[in-house]
Every structure is written in C-alpha cells, then in structure tokens.
Motif scaffolding. Structure first.
Motif, short mmCIF file in Angstrom:
data_model
loop_
_atom_site.label_atom_id
_atom_site.label_comp_id
_atom_site.label_asym_id
_atom_site.label_seq_id
_atom_site.Cartn_x
_atom_site.Cartn_y
_atom_site.Cartn_z
N ARG A 1 0.83 -1.20 0.00
CA ARG A 1 0.00 0.00 0.00
C ARG A 1 0.88 1.27 0.00
O ARG A 1 0.54 2.26 -0.62
CB ARG A 1 -0.91 0.01 1.23
CG ARG A 1 -2.05 -0.99 1.13
CD ARG A 1 -2.83 -1.10 2.44
NE ARG A 1 -3.91 -2.06 2.30
CZ ARG A 1 -5.12 -1.76 1.81
NH1 ARG A 1 -5.42 -0.52 1.52
NH2 ARG A 1 -6.03 -2.70 1.68
N ARG B 1 7.89 -6.58 -5.90
CA ARG B 1 8.00 -7.64 -4.89
C ARG B 1 9.46 -7.79 -4.44
O ARG B 1 9.73 -7.96 -3.26
CB ARG B 1 7.46 -8.97 -5.43
CG ARG B 1 6.06 -8.87 -6.03
CD ARG B 1 5.35 -10.17 -6.03
NE ARG B 1 5.01 -10.57 -4.67
CZ ARG B 1 3.96 -10.10 -3.99
NH1 ARG B 1 3.14 -9.24 -4.52
NH2 ARG B 1 3.75 -10.50 -2.74
N ASP C 1 -4.75 -10.93 -7.27
CA ASP C 1 -3.74 -11.43 -6.34
C ASP C 1 -3.47 -12.92 -6.53
O ASP C 1 -2.36 -13.38 -6.32
CB ASP C 1 -4.17 -11.16 -4.87
CG ASP C 1 -4.27 -9.68 -4.55
OD1 ASP C 1 -3.80 -8.86 -5.36
OD2 ASP C 1 -4.84 -9.33 -3.50
O1 DC Z 1 -3.41 -7.11 2.91
P1 DC Z 1 -3.86 -5.86 2.14
O2 DC Z 1 -5.28 -5.96 1.68
O3 DC Z 1 -3.60 -4.61 2.90
O4 DC Z 1 -2.92 -5.84 0.83
C1 DC Z 1 -3.08 -4.90 -0.21
C2 DC Z 1 -2.58 -5.50 -1.52
O5 DC Z 1 -1.17 -5.71 -1.44
C3 DC Z 1 -3.17 -6.87 -1.87
O6 DC Z 1 -4.36 -6.75 -2.65
C4 DC Z 1 -2.07 -7.54 -2.64
C5 DC Z 1 -0.79 -6.90 -2.10
N1 DC Z 1 -0.05 -7.78 -1.19
C6 DC Z 1 0.80 -8.69 -1.76
O7 DC Z 1 0.85 -8.80 -2.99
N2 DC Z 1 1.59 -9.47 -0.97
C7 DC Z 1 1.53 -9.38 0.36
N3 DC Z 1 2.31 -10.14 1.11
C8 DC Z 1 0.63 -8.46 0.97
C9 DC Z 1 -0.16 -7.68 0.16
#
Ligand code: DC
Length: 219
Positions: A39, A108, A181
């Motif tokens: 975020r 990532r 996701d």
């Molecule tokens: O957990 P969250 O809803 O706050 O995460 C927001 C976005 O961040 C989620 O839609 C995908 C990404 N995310 C990710 O790809 N890998 C993670 N470990 C945590 C979140």
C-alpha cells in the motif's frame, strides 16, 4: 532463522489483521502487516504520479523508494522518505492500486528484504499473500485464512466509515483484488503446501486464534 515466525496468508477481508494482532499479543511477539508495504508503494506511485506500468519508470521509482517500518511502542509505523504514512494508505483507490502494482516482480523484489530483515531479529506474526510460500518458506507455523466472499464483503463494509458506501461495490472490488492477487505470475496468493487452512466464515476472531494457538502449542 533463530526467531519464531508464524505466517498468515489469505484473501482480502478474511480477518487476517484482527486475527494476526490478537495472535501476536497472545504469543508476546511483533505483528507485521506486509500489505502495508504494498500500500505504501501504491501511495507513492499515486502521489508522485509514476507511470508504473512502464518498466524503466518503475525501476527509477523503486531505486529512489525509501520505505520501512519503524517500531513505536508496540506497533509498527509505515515511514516513507521520513514521513509517517500509516494512516494514509487505507483508501479503496490505494487498495486497488496496491493489488495491481504488487503483481510487478520488481515491486515484490524491492520489498522482500525489508520483510526478511525484520524476521532476523524478532519473533513475529506476518500477514500477507505470499508469507508461507515465498517470503518465509521455513516458517515455524503457516496458516491460510479464508471466508466466503459475501461474508468478507459484509465485514469490510461494516468496518468502513461514512454513509456513502455501497456493499455491492465493496464486494466487486474485493472480487477483482482476489482475482488479481491469485492469478498473477509472481508470488500469487495461495496456501503453502504445509499451511493449515482455516475457513473463518462462521468463526469469531477468538475461535480462529484458539485454533491457531492449539496448533502452535502442540508443536
Ligand atoms: O493485505 P492488504 O489488503 O492490505 O494488501 C493490499 C494488496 O497488497 C493486496 O491486494 C495484494 C498486495 N499484497 C501482496 O501482494 N503481498 C503481500 N504479502 C501483501 C499484500
């Protein structure tokens, strides 16, 4: 890794945050919300107007990115270029942008070390999408928390402030995010093969945490 790491993965709105916080409290360890990092990236993309779908613009942006967690009392603040942005990253626009930009392998890669570094020195509960599969494949305990889409949407809707909210829109956006996701190539949302899956559709936070504690204590 000499620290004890517990991972909790799952789709949006399954209750990961409340469960992870309570579990960390009961275990006396730190709680880390890795979604906050994605975020934070989305927040900066939005505010600096980055053309993130263009690889060279994204790479320049990531080189300049200075984002991390800072420990304050017993919680972690999200700090970007010296500014506390913890309370600025929870808008629906940022949720959607975090989901789409997190599919980029460069994003990532930029965030991987930050997460692993915390685990070097602290026992922690990490919540996210790829904790048990990619970031902490050797974690002591792995959980995958899920719930029916309409139940998750209803919970998220009830948590939201204001009276201009629309439950159908909340559910639609959640569905799009789940799809983004879990269908992406890089570290998709999925349970690790050794994760314990918990359906939280009809369980309270306390019931989920009790189940997790039983597993942890039995080990
Ligand atoms: O957990 P969250 O809803 O706050 O995460 C927001 C976005 O961040 C989620 O839609 C995908 C990404 N995310 C990710 O790809 N890998 C993670 N470990 C945590 C979140």
């Amino acid at each position: 890794m000499n620290t004890r790491i517990v991972t909790i993965d799952g789709p949006a709105g399954a209750g990961k945050t409340t469960v992870s916080k309570l579990l960390a409290k009961k275990l006396g360890c730190v709680y880390v919300d890795t979604g906050a990092l994605y975020r934070g990236v989305a927040f900066e993309i939005l505010h600096r107007k980055i053309d993130w779908e263009n690889d060279s613009a994204l790479e320049n942006f990531l080189e300049d990115l200075d984002i991390n967690f800072v420990m304050e009392k017993d919680s972690l603040l999200l700090v970007s270029s010296g500014k506390d942005i913890t309370n600025k990253i929870r808008t629906p626009e940022i949720s959607m942008l975090a989901s789409s930009s997190s599919a980029k392998p460069q994003v990532r890669k930029a965030l991987l070390g930050i997460q692993q570094k915390i685990a070097e020195t602290k026992d922690a509960v990490f919540e996210g999408r790829d904790m048990g599969t990619i970031v902490f494949p050797d974690a002591a305990h792995k959980f995958f928390l899920f719930a029916d889409l309409n139940i998750r949407a209803k919970r998220r809707f009830n948590e939201m402030p204001g009276d201009t909210k629309d439950i159908n829109q909340v559910q639609k956006q959640m569905e799009i995010r789940d799809l983004n996701d879990s269908k992406r190539k890089s570290a998709p949302l999925k349970p690790a093969v050794d994760a314990i899956e918990i359906d939280a559709s009809f369980l309270s936070v306390e019931q989920v945490v009790d189940k997790m504690l039983k597993v942890i204590e039995k080990a």
